[in-house]
Design an enzyme around this catalytic site. Structure first.
Site, mmCIF file in Angstrom:
data_model
loop_
_atom_site.group_PDB
_atom_site.id
_atom_site.type_symbol
_atom_site.label_atom_id
_atom_site.label_comp_id
_atom_site.label_asym_id
_atom_site.label_seq_id
_atom_site.Cartn_x
_atom_site.Cartn_y
_atom_site.Cartn_z
ATOM 1 N N ASP A 11 0.884 -1.168 0.000
ATOM 2 C CA ASP A 11 0.000 0.000 0.000
ATOM 3 C C ASP A 11 0.919 1.214 0.000
ATOM 4 O O ASP A 11 1.640 1.450 0.971
ATOM 5 C CB ASP A 11 -0.872 -0.054 1.263
ATOM 6 C CG ASP A 11 -1.703 1.208 1.464
ATOM 7 O OD1 ASP A 11 -1.566 2.159 0.657
ATOM 8 O OD2 ASP A 11 -2.481 1.241 2.440
ATOM 9 N N GLN A 93 3.201 4.269 2.528
ATOM 10 C CA GLN A 93 2.864 3.733 3.858
ATOM 11 C C GLN A 93 3.539 2.400 4.205
ATOM 12 O O GLN A 93 4.013 2.204 5.322
ATOM 13 C CB GLN A 93 1.333 3.587 3.918
ATOM 14 C CG GLN A 93 0.809 2.786 5.068
ATOM 15 C CD GLN A 93 -0.706 2.651 5.029
ATOM 16 O OE1 GLN A 93 -1.431 3.632 5.067
ATOM 17 N NE2 GLN A 93 -1.172 1.421 4.965
ATOM 18 N N ASN A 103 16.522 -8.257 0.159
ATOM 19 C CA ASN A 103 15.206 -8.568 -0.402
ATOM 20 C C ASN A 103 14.138 -7.882 0.442
ATOM 21 O O ASN A 103 14.424 -7.384 1.532
ATOM 22 C CB ASN A 103 14.994 -10.085 -0.539
ATOM 23 C CG ASN A 103 14.796 -10.776 0.779
ATOM 24 O OD1 ASN A 103 13.843 -10.495 1.491
ATOM 25 N ND2 ASN A 103 15.700 -11.686 1.111
ATOM 26 N N ASP A 130 -7.554 -7.282 0.927
ATOM 27 C CA ASP A 130 -7.320 -5.989 1.579
ATOM 28 C C ASP A 130 -8.181 -5.880 2.826
ATOM 29 O O ASP A 130 -9.257 -6.478 2.909
ATOM 30 C CB ASP A 130 -7.642 -4.831 0.622
ATOM 31 C CG ASP A 130 -7.265 -3.483 1.236
ATOM 32 O OD1 ASP A 130 -6.228 -3.421 1.933
ATOM 33 O OD2 ASP A 130 -8.008 -2.498 1.038
ATOM 34 N N TYR A 230 1.333 0.156 14.766
ATOM 35 C CA TYR A 230 0.374 -0.024 13.678
ATOM 36 C C TYR A 230 0.733 0.818 12.465
ATOM 37 O O TYR A 230 0.975 2.010 12.561
ATOM 38 C CB TYR A 230 -1.030 0.367 14.147
ATOM 39 C CG TYR A 230 -2.062 0.201 13.054
ATOM 40 C CD1 TYR A 230 -2.347 -1.063 12.557
ATOM 41 C CD2 TYR A 230 -2.735 1.291 12.517
ATOM 42 C CE1 TYR A 230 -3.280 -1.237 11.557
ATOM 43 C CE2 TYR A 230 -3.679 1.126 11.519
ATOM 44 C CZ TYR A 230 -3.947 -0.148 11.047
ATOM 45 O OH TYR A 230 -4.869 -0.320 10.052
ATOM 46 N N LYS A 233 -3.164 -2.750 8.080
ATOM 47 C CA LYS A 233 -3.291 -4.216 8.149
ATOM 48 C C LYS A 233 -2.375 -4.861 7.113
ATOM 49 O O LYS A 233 -1.905 -4.215 6.190
ATOM 50 C CB LYS A 233 -4.742 -4.620 7.898
ATOM 51 C CG LYS A 233 -5.503 -4.863 9.192
ATOM 52 C CD LYS A 233 -5.377 -6.315 9.651
ATOM 53 C CE LYS A 233 -6.053 -6.595 10.981
ATOM 54 N NZ LYS A 233 -5.203 -6.488 12.161
ATOM 55 N N GLN A 243 -5.128 -27.854 -10.339
ATOM 56 C CA GLN A 243 -5.416 -28.970 -11.276
ATOM 57 C C GLN A 243 -4.374 -30.082 -11.164
ATOM 58 O O GLN A 243 -3.310 -29.906 -10.609
ATOM 59 C CB GLN A 243 -5.507 -28.459 -12.715
ATOM 60 C CG GLN A 243 -6.477 -27.306 -12.934
ATOM 61 C CD GLN A 243 -7.941 -27.647 -12.732
ATOM 62 O OE1 GLN A 243 -8.730 -26.827 -12.291
ATOM 63 N NE2 GLN A 243 -8.329 -28.869 -13.053
ATOM 64 N N LYS A 244 -4.793 -31.249 -11.698
ATOM 65 C CA LYS A 244 -3.953 -32.445 -11.745
ATOM 66 C C LYS A 244 -3.625 -32.955 -10.331
ATOM 67 O O LYS A 244 -4.508 -33.455 -9.677
ATOM 68 C CB LYS A 244 -2.679 -32.130 -12.543
ATOM 69 C CG LYS A 244 -1.987 -33.335 -13.111
ATOM 70 C CD LYS A 244 -2.552 -33.770 -14.458
ATOM 71 C CE LYS A 244 -1.837 -35.010 -14.945
ATOM 72 N NZ LYS A 244 -2.789 -35.895 -15.623
HETATM 73 C C1 F6R Z 1 -7.790 -0.531 8.037
HETATM 74 C C2 F6R Z 1 -7.506 0.785 7.474
HETATM 75 C C3 F6R Z 1 -8.453 1.884 7.772
HETATM 76 C C4 F6R Z 1 -7.810 2.952 8.665
HETATM 77 C C5 F6R Z 1 -8.821 4.064 8.978
HETATM 78 C C6 F6R Z 1 -8.179 5.208 9.759
HETATM 79 O O1 F6R Z 1 -6.793 -1.462 7.697
HETATM 80 O O2 F6R Z 1 -6.537 0.994 6.804
HETATM 81 O O3 F6R Z 1 -9.631 1.404 8.354
HETATM 82 O O4 F6R Z 1 -7.358 2.356 9.844
HETATM 83 O O5 F6R Z 1 -9.352 4.628 7.805
HETATM 84 O O6 F6R Z 1 -7.033 5.578 9.083
HETATM 85 P P1 F6R Z 1 -6.017 6.679 9.635
HETATM 86 O O7 F6R Z 1 -5.594 6.263 11.002
HETATM 87 O O8 F6R Z 1 -4.919 6.640 8.627
HETATM 88 O O9 F6R Z 1 -6.803 7.970 9.624
HETATM 89 MG MG MG Z 2 -4.638 -2.247 2.325
HETATM 90 MG MG MG Z 3 -3.993 0.703 3.707
#
Ligand code: F6R
Ligand code: MG
Ligand code: MG
Length: 379
Positions: A11, A93, A103, A130, A230, A233, A243-244
């Site tokens: 992302d 991000q 890598n 996602d 965090y 996600k 297949q196979k």
């Molecule tokens: C879940 C996700 C979204 C953000 C939410 C708040 O994986 O990416 O739900 O957590 O939109 O986002 P921020 O904290 O960036 O404002």
């Molecule tokens: Mg995502």
């Molecule tokens: Mg995201």
């Protein structure tokens, strides 16, 4: 011919918050791979699922190849420049490290790779999800590779009847790759015991026991293990040969009709049903629901056909309607109970901090001990 299938996804910025990448961002990444990958890769394909973009590359350089990983990393850097120039949200991000080192494992982007001797006809599936985490694939993989109620091939095909080996990772271990190998069907209950906890135990790969060929590879990275906090996600990708000696495409797709509840959606902190969606779909309701797409390919000498959109078929419309109903039902109970993830999985620190403050305000009431009450009652 020995071929490597590499999928690397990240992302690196999205429109409207976390909905989907911009067209220009996608073009920048695609152009970079085409221009700089000509000598490295045989073929490549770019798609997005929610706010994640994935590069599928075929080549003959083996898994964890520095040059192929670097190509994808640099393509994401090029995309990030565009994301910044367009004011996309969360630009760059998932690129958690400043410079490339060897890598992309442990640097933020998710990776899944398969290396195999190409069959005369080589069908495979590329899944991207996602607003959820790698354990989301535990359920469909168990069903497809270990459950004859889902996969009649386990009874009907003599080679499949020999079963499959599951390599399962304990993703709570941040020191290294802590894995266990279990054999289906003998170890079925052990496999189930682990896979019931998808935030901790994640299927990393599945192997045919009749041919010792790898059937499936899942990205197992946990972003908060890398970043220490965090950063979104983990939004996993997966490659599955079909297949196979492997399950048929339909046996691999069938479990997605259940729309199982998985971790994710809003702020990565909820339980929501997983919706199979067409390729290049964004997200919407409650920053979700968690979505999964599937591109089916045939391949010859590393050259891929055009992708077929496995979840675009009308059959999946009913599934999507059911998943929407399940999602709305779950949201009716707001923060309560099973709607939200347990403390250890909450992706933002607010609740933990609030609880620490509240904890200091708790006091044990002097007269409320059970023994006091008993005494008052004269017993
Ligand atoms: C879940 C996700 C979204 C953000 C939410 C708040 O994986 O990416 O739900 O957590 O939109 O986002 P921020 O904290 O960036 O404002
Ligand atoms: Mg995502
Ligand atoms: Mg995201």
């Amino acid at each position: 011919m020995k071929v490597t299938l590499t999928v690397i996804k990240a992302d690196i910025g999205a429109i409207g918050g976390h909905i989907c990448p911009s067209q220009r961002l996608l073009e920048a990444v695609d152009n970079y791979v085409t221009e700089h990958g000509a000598k490295l890769v045989v073929d490549s394909y770019l798609s997005y699922t929610g706010d994640d973009i994935a590069i599928v590359a075929t080549h003959t350089r083996g898994a964890n190849d520095q040059a192929v990983h670097r190509l994808c990393w640099d393509a994401f850097i090029a995309g990030t420049e565009v994301a910044k120039s367009q004011g996309l949200y969360g630009a760059g991000q998932d690129l958690l490290k400043d410079s490339f080192s060897g890598n992309v494992r442990g640097m933020g982007p998710a990776v899944a790779e398969l290396e195999f001797e190409e069959r005369p006809n080589e069908p495979f599936l590329f899944f991207a999800a996602d607003k959820t985490d790698p354990g989301a694939y535990n359920f469909p993989l168990y069903m497809a590779f270990a459950d004859p109620m889902n996969t009649p091939g386990l009874m009907l095909s003599p080679s499949m009847a020999q079963g499959f080996r599951f390599v399962i990772m304990d993703v709570s271990d941040t020191e290294g790759d802590r894995v266990i190998e279990l054999q289906a069907p003998e170890d079925l209950y052990s496999i189930a015991t682990l896979l019931r906890d998808p935030e901790r135990y994640v299927v990393e790969s599945v192997w045919s026991r009749s041919t010792d060929e790898q059937a499936a590879a899942v990205s197992t990275s946990r972003l908060h293990n890398i970043a220490g906090k965090y950063t979104g996600k983990d939004d996993p990708v997966m490659l599955v040969r079909v297949q196979k000696d492997f399950p048929a495409t339909g046996e691999v797709l069938a479990p997605y009709a259940i729309g199982p509840f998985v971790a994710g959606a809003m702020r990565g902190s909820h339980q929501m049903p997983l919706m199979p969606v067409p390729l290049n779909s964004g997200i919407s309701y409650f920053d979700g629901p968690p979505v999964v797409s599937c591109a089916a390919f045939a391949m010859h000498k590393g050259k891929m056909t055009e992708p077929v959109d496995a979840f675009a078929h009308p059959f999946w419309d009913t599934v999507r309607d059911n998943v929407s109903k399940k999602a709305i039902d779950m949201r009716r109970q707001g923060f309560f109970g099973a709607a939200m993830l347990p403390m250890s999985e909450l992706e933002y620190t607010g609740i933990v901090e609030k609880l620490e403050t509240l904890d200091r305000r708790f006091a044990v009431r002097a007269t409320s001990r059970p023994s006091d009450a008993l005494r008052r009652a004269g017993s």
